[in-house]
Design an enzyme around this catalytic site. Sequence first.
Site, PDB file in Angstrom:
ATOM      1  N   ARG A 101      38.300 -23.847   9.277  1.00 53.00           N
ATOM      2  CA  ARG A 101      38.086 -25.286   9.417  1.00 53.00           C
ATOM      3  C   ARG A 101      38.121 -25.962   8.050  1.00 53.00           C
ATOM      4  NH1 ARG A 101      38.493 -29.284  13.187  1.00 53.00           N
ATOM      5  NH2 ARG A 101      36.654 -30.613  13.338  1.00 53.00           N
ATOM      6  N   THR A 146      47.174 -31.611  18.024  1.00 51.55           N
ATOM      7  CA  THR A 146      46.688 -30.254  17.750  1.00 51.55           C
ATOM      8  C   THR A 146      47.525 -29.292  18.582  1.00 51.55           C
ATOM      9  OG1 THR A 146      44.473 -31.016  17.308  1.00 51.55           O
ATOM     10  CG2 THR A 146      44.642 -28.731  17.959  1.00 51.55           C
ATOM     11  N   GLU A 183      41.059 -34.447   9.104  1.00 60.14           N
ATOM     12  CA  GLU A 183      40.014 -33.794   9.908  1.00 60.14           C
ATOM     13  C   GLU A 183      38.623 -34.373   9.676  1.00 60.14           C
ATOM     14  OE1 GLU A 183      40.529 -31.610  12.971  1.00 60.14           O
ATOM     15  OE2 GLU A 183      41.963 -31.117  11.391  1.00 60.14           O
ATOM     16  N   SER A 227      35.982 -29.461  18.551  1.00 61.54           N
ATOM     17  CA  SER A 227      35.945 -29.132  19.981  1.00 61.54           C
ATOM     18  C   SER A 227      36.903 -27.996  20.305  1.00 61.54           C
ATOM     19  CB  SER A 227      36.368 -30.351  20.810  1.00 61.54           C
ATOM     20  OG  SER A 227      35.514 -31.428  20.560  1.00 61.54           O
ATOM     21  N   GLY A 246      43.730 -31.397  22.327  1.00 64.63           N
ATOM     22  CA  GLY A 246      43.211 -32.554  23.067  1.00 64.63           C
ATOM     23  C   GLY A 246      41.864 -33.054  22.620  1.00 64.63           C
TER      24      GLY A 246
END
Length: 593
Positions: free
Chosen positions: A120, A408, A447, A472, A492
């Site tokens: 991340r 994504t 992000e 998510s 999504g």
Amino acid sequence: MISRRITPLAGILVGSSLLLVQPALASPPALSPSAVSPPVSQAEKKPVAEGSGGAVSTVDLDASKAALGVLREGGNAMDAAVAAAATLGVTEPYSAGLAGGGFIVYYDARRKKVHTIDGREAAPKAMGPASLEGIPFDDAVTSGLSAGVPGSVAQWELALRRFGTLSLRQALKPAIDVATKGFRVDQTFYDQTAANAARFKDFTSTAKLYLPGGAPPPVGSTFRNPELADTYRRLGRLGGEWLYGGALGVEVVATVKKPPVTPGSTRNVRPGLMELADLKAYRALERPPTKMTYKGMDVYGMAPPSSGGSTVGEALNILEALPKVGEHEYLEASRLAFADRGKYVGDIPGVPLKELLSDGFAKERACLIGERAMPHPAAPGDPDGMYGPCPAAPSAEATEAAKEGPETTHLVVADRWGNVVAYNITIESTGGNGIVVPGRGFLLNNELTDFTFGPAPGDPNLPGPGKRPRSSMAPTIVLDDDRPLLALGSPGGSTIITTVLQILLNRWNLGMSLPEALAAPRATQRNTAQTQAEQAFIDRYGAELTRRGHSLVLNPEIGAATAVEFLRHGRLQAVAEPTRRGGGSALVVSERR
Ligand code: DON
């Protein structure tokens, strides 16, 4: 265009086929030129493939072929996943790229163990809880400020080192080939470019790459990205250090701090806070997966900073505590799980993961589900380890969720040894922050807009130095008796969680095959006043759900899932979307029966 409401406080809203053992990690197979996929005809793109020897599902034929080529040359699932992800950085550059981030859930067949790798993006050290306060969301999207420290390259290196057999250089080869020879522009690429044209033209580097001659490249044309091919080549040679503290990092930081705004543009492009030291400090991290058991199967997912694993898992647990599971129950369980995610999940110490995934907590939450939709919004529960009779339903602050598109991307790869990768990769918005690093052929992510902008005291997802924004993304692997049964995921935004949940319920509760489970119409309830749903879902279930107190509103397309199911006798079924987002590409190594 890219407008989206941020979850407020407490998220109250919202190769050789004769080889039977895995090759020694020390001896990577050399990729022959035949492993590199030639430009491909879209006619070969199909959403379901069944066979053996390995399987791939991605949204894109070039990426699926890149992975298949690696598998055929003897690479394993992790090698193929990295090759596919890098190729998606070429052909799906608005969803994935080396300057983005993502999450990998990996099943290691030899050790029968599930691992995860957190790649991340991170906030720079200079970012604090108030750094995004008061900034209009759309402004933040297209800015240097929203660019998180990229995680994908560190994640690829860690993934290959820990579980792969290829070097980064080898894994990047198929992507370099596609970037050099080019790919065919399809409708999705065209539409995404056109939808971004207004902001792409505001950056000299982005306009030069993606608006050649001032307009999106036409459908059917061949799109080449020689600068990205060169970037990948150098990255393969120089390694991640080139980005994390080296010359490429210097260029990224310069772009973030002084975005190349087109002369005459009136856009207010805020500079970012990233420094070279932030890049030097970045690490991809192995984290324990989330785990819960549903109908006797072990469901593994991604732990914080993603809310994917805990929210999918909690909703499944709630559903298991109910006497029956249908559309109403699916929506209500999801509503409750999102209330809890908003209050408790973020990149903070002490997320009560064990309790959020406990049967006791799920029972306590499940008793709030009745015949009718519960009053909106659902309040978070109290995962304190002491669960008793049904508590009174407390009230909570109402908020609202935005429509989230299928930005994504997600891919699944399985190899002949039984290793499995479920991998979500993203640069957040379609087109990330809209800013291409000059001369390097890739977009930066936005992000950091996944943080809660605030003010929101107590919110677990406020920005902080080095903090990773809550995600998510929910790459998911299901094992039965330590053997893989299913791997899946979707893009999504926060609808990722509901898409994964709905596919699992379609498959296991509603008796659908996996292709049916992906194709079925979707709805998404994320503790919002209205439930967004595709037209076919509204047509089929709308009247009954409305009678039960739900309010349905159209969302034309939810998610773009990819999945692989492990059938009997070593057979694999790779499944992608038949139509959403232009349809995906499922391939298997051998289609022989
Ligand atoms: O991490 C997340 O949840 C998002 N940044 C993923 C991006 C995405 O799916 C964009 N969708 N609307």
